[in-house]
Design a protein around this motif. Structure first.
Motif, PDB file in Angstrom:
ATOM      1  N   GLU A  18       0.370   0.105   7.240  1.00 22.38           N
ATOM      2  CA  GLU A  18       1.198   0.808   6.261  1.00 22.38           C
ATOM      3  C   GLU A  18       2.238  -0.104   5.619  1.00 22.38           C
ATOM      4  O   GLU A  18       2.453  -0.053   4.395  1.00 22.38           O
ATOM      5  N   ARG A  22       2.198  -1.033   1.629  1.00 27.24           N
ATOM      6  CA  ARG A  22       3.305  -0.746   0.724  1.00 27.24           C
ATOM      7  C   ARG A  22       3.853  -2.024   0.098  1.00 27.24           C
ATOM      8  O   ARG A  22       4.177  -2.044  -1.095  1.00 27.24           O
ATOM      9  N   ALA A  39      -5.839   4.042   3.212  1.00 33.28           N
ATOM     10  CA  ALA A  39      -5.564   3.487   4.535  1.00 33.28           C
ATOM     11  C   ALA A  39      -6.825   3.295   5.374  1.00 33.28           C
ATOM     12  O   ALA A  39      -6.763   2.761   6.473  1.00 33.28           O
TER      13      ALA A  39
END
Length: 242
Positions: A18, A22, A39
């Protein structure tokens, strides 16, 4: 044809970490790219099938469908440029990704500027054919062609204007990188081109790393146009047989 603007480029980023997902998305968006993220591989495949993208950025290690499998599924229907991200430095992921049809790779952790350079390089390779100065003359050693922009090597025909390749009259689907490699070799038939030259002219950047990316792309190209058309000259490089 002008180089595509980043603001018009849609990127599919598939990464299960994650924080990294990002971070990479923010970097790309900061430079004007439109980014969609997933993901896991199956979600990435669904996004790919429902939305047009200009380039795919795939992590190798993904839950469910991994990046190698996702790349293979993409290649069943599309020649969209694919950049793989590998966390391993031993080259195993790199080889698997390139054999699955990826065009290039970066090793994590990814340097922002290296990532941006690789993406721009992929987009240029997808948009352009490698051309030299237009002198109006046929280069030395170039086969005579029956029509402008058409190169013929036996039953292999390359339309350099329409960017189409046929073997025995049947169309051959090549990725942008495979097409540029073939065009580079076809520009100097019978001439041995070193791996360094091919990396510079086809992959569009100086690279001091391994040259297995060239060998694997040649291997994929041979399977599509015929095993005997590209000759390996050991210790030197490759040449397209006349």
């Amino acid at each position: 044809m002008s180089e595509p603007s980043a603001t018009a480029v849609r990127v599919l980023l598939v990464e299960d970490d994650e924080i990294l997902r990002r971070t990479v998305a923010l970097v790309l968006e900061r430079y004007g790219y439109q980014v969609e993220t997933a993901a896991d591989g199956l979600t990435g495949l669904e996004l790919f099938r429902s939305t047009p993208f200009d380039v795919l950025l795939l992590d190798v290690m993904l839950p469910g469908l991994d990046g190698i499998g996702l790349c293979r599924r993409v290649r069943e229907t599309s020649l969209v440029p694919v950049l793989m991200m590998s966390a391993r430095g031993d080259g195993l992921d790199v080889v698997a990704g390139l054999e699955a049809g990826a065009d290039d790779y970066v090793v994590k952790p990814v340097d922002d500027f290296v990532l941006l350079a690789r993406l721009r390089s992929l987009l240029r390779r997808a948009a352009y054919a490698p051309v030299g100065p237009d002198t109006g003359d046929t280069p030395a050693g170039q086969p005579e062609t029956p029509a402008a922009g058409l190169l013929s090597f036996g039953d292999l025909a390359i339309d350099t204007l329409g960017m189409e390749v046929t073997v025995a009259g049947e169309p051959v689907a090549l990725t942008p990188t495979e097409l540029r490699l073939l065009l580079e070799l076809a520009a100097s038939p019978g001439v041995v081109l070193s791996r360094h030259t091919l990396l510079r002219n086809v992959w569009d950047y100086g690279w001091d790393g391994d040259s297995k990316v060239v060998a694997l792309c040649v291997q994929r190209l041979r399977k599509k146009i015929g095993e005997g058309r590209i000759e390996t000259v050991r210790g030197f490089g490759y040449k397209l047989r006349r």
